[in-house]
Design a protein around this motif. Structure first.
Motif, short mmCIF file in Angstrom:
data_model
loop_
_atom_site.label_atom_id
_atom_site.label_comp_id
_atom_site.label_asym_id
_atom_site.label_seq_id
_atom_site.Cartn_x
_atom_site.Cartn_y
_atom_site.Cartn_z
N ASP A 194 -21.90 -14.27 -0.18
CA ASP A 194 -22.54 -13.75 -1.39
C ASP A 194 -24.03 -13.52 -1.15
N ALA A 195 -24.38 -12.27 -0.92
CA ALA A 195 -25.78 -11.89 -0.77
C ALA A 195 -26.18 -10.90 -1.86
N THR A 196 -25.50 -11.01 -3.00
CA THR A 196 -25.66 -10.02 -4.08
C THR A 196 -26.98 -10.15 -4.84
N ALA A 197 -27.57 -11.33 -4.84
CA ALA A 197 -28.80 -11.54 -5.63
C ALA A 197 -29.97 -10.77 -5.04
N TYR A 198 -30.74 -10.16 -5.91
CA TYR A 198 -31.94 -9.45 -5.47
C TYR A 198 -33.10 -10.41 -5.23
N ASP A 199 -33.10 -11.53 -5.94
CA ASP A 199 -34.29 -12.39 -5.96
C ASP A 199 -34.15 -13.67 -5.14
N LYS A 200 -33.11 -13.77 -4.28
CA LYS A 200 -33.02 -14.94 -3.42
C LYS A 200 -32.32 -14.58 -2.12
N TRP A 201 -32.42 -15.48 -1.14
CA TRP A 201 -31.83 -15.29 0.18
C TRP A 201 -30.70 -16.28 0.41
N THR A 202 -29.70 -15.85 1.17
CA THR A 202 -28.58 -16.69 1.53
C THR A 202 -28.68 -16.99 3.02
N TRP A 237 -30.78 -23.07 10.10
CA TRP A 237 -30.32 -21.72 9.82
C TRP A 237 -30.86 -20.77 10.88
N ASP A 238 -30.13 -19.68 11.11
CA ASP A 238 -30.54 -18.67 12.08
C ASP A 238 -30.97 -17.38 11.41
N VAL A 239 -30.23 -16.98 10.38
CA VAL A 239 -30.47 -15.70 9.72
C VAL A 239 -30.23 -15.88 8.23
N ALA A 240 -30.92 -15.10 7.42
CA ALA A 240 -30.71 -15.11 5.98
C ALA A 240 -30.49 -13.68 5.52
N PHE A 241 -29.71 -13.55 4.44
CA PHE A 241 -29.35 -12.23 3.92
C PHE A 241 -29.79 -12.09 2.47
N ASN A 242 -30.35 -10.94 2.18
CA ASN A 242 -30.68 -10.54 0.82
C ASN A 242 -30.15 -9.13 0.66
N ARG A 243 -28.94 -9.04 0.08
CA ARG A 243 -28.24 -7.77 0.01
C ARG A 243 -28.11 -7.19 1.42
N ALA A 244 -28.66 -6.03 1.72
CA ALA A 244 -28.54 -5.45 3.06
C ALA A 244 -29.64 -5.92 4.00
N ASN A 245 -30.56 -6.71 3.50
CA ASN A 245 -31.74 -7.08 4.28
C ASN A 245 -31.52 -8.33 5.12
N ILE A 246 -32.29 -8.43 6.20
CA ILE A 246 -32.16 -9.50 7.18
C ILE A 246 -33.48 -10.26 7.28
N ARG A 247 -33.39 -11.58 7.27
CA ARG A 247 -34.53 -12.45 7.59
C ARG A 247 -34.08 -13.34 8.74
N VAL A 248 -34.93 -13.50 9.75
CA VAL A 248 -34.59 -14.37 10.87
C VAL A 248 -35.50 -15.60 10.88
#
Length: 218
Positions: A48-56, A77-88
């Motif tokens: 679930d990475a549907t939220a616009y205002d938080k990261w999974t 953690w290695d990676v986080a998702f916010n909708r289509a976006n990637i945080r490492v």
């Protein structure tokens, strides 16, 4: 056969035996390197990475979403998702050594060598933190500066695209996943995974930005 010939033959035979024994020992001490066995292909489904205002937040080692109270101090953690976006988990205040490369390949079975790859990390860029759906006409959704992997405008380092023209065809058509193979470097800085997106919706084909992918340690 004279005495000299017998001595010469004995010496040659002894030398040959010594050489054979020496080679056998060298082969035992320095065996041929065995090719690395392919690792298991794993799946992560319906994240679930549907939220616009938080990261999974996700760990490749455990194959699970992880609850992280303070991502700025955690290496779980290695990676986080916010909708289509990637945080490492790297750069701009994060303690890990992670990174990501979006390759030009679409073949998950193709061999990928990590040497020479230029891994991207986080930068600060503006990110939409609310949906534009339901807002009054002419009102833009709220934007906020966030730390994530951002390359170009529009951002090419995203897990799926958005095709508003196909809204009536359902979420899967509206949010087609990228076919490119991504390579992730984990937070430990030495473990690598290749990843291919397999879906952007839940099991019922709804709720876009519900992520599914397959991945394999390299």
């Amino acid at each position: 056969m004279n005495k000299f010939s017998k001595v010469l033959c004995a010496a040659l035979l002894a030398g040959l035996t010594l050489m054979t024994t020496s080679c056998d020992k060298n082969n035992k001490n320095n065996p041929d390197p065995q090719p690395k066995k392919p690792t298991e292909i794993k799946k992560a489904e319906y994240i679930d990475a549907t939220a616009y205002d938080k990261w999974t937040y996700f760990s490749f080692a455990t194959g699970k979403v992880v609850e992280v109270a303070k991502p700025e101090t955690s290496t779980e953690w290695d990676v986080a998702f916010n909708r289509a976006n990637i945080r490492v988990n790297a750069a701009l205040g994060y303690p890990g050594k992670a990174g990501v490369v979006m390759t030009g390949s679409t073949d998950f079975n193709a061999e990928i060598k990590t040497a020479g790859l230029e891994f991207k990390t986080n930068v600060e860029a503006m990110l939409k933190v609310e949906s534009g759906m339901g807002l009054p006409e002419g009102q833009a959704p709220k934007m906020e500066k966030q730390k994530f992997v951002y390359v170009g405008k529009p951002n090419t380092y995203q897990l799926f695209d958005i095709d508003m023209k196909k809204m009536m065809e359902g979420a899967a058509a509206m949010y087609p996943v990228r076919k490119n193979i991504f390579v992730f470097r984990a937070a430990d800085g030495k473990t690598y995974y290749k990843l291919r997106m397999t879906g952007s919706t839940n099991a019922k084909g709804k709720r876009g930005a519900t992520l599914s992918f397959q991945y394999q340690e390299l």
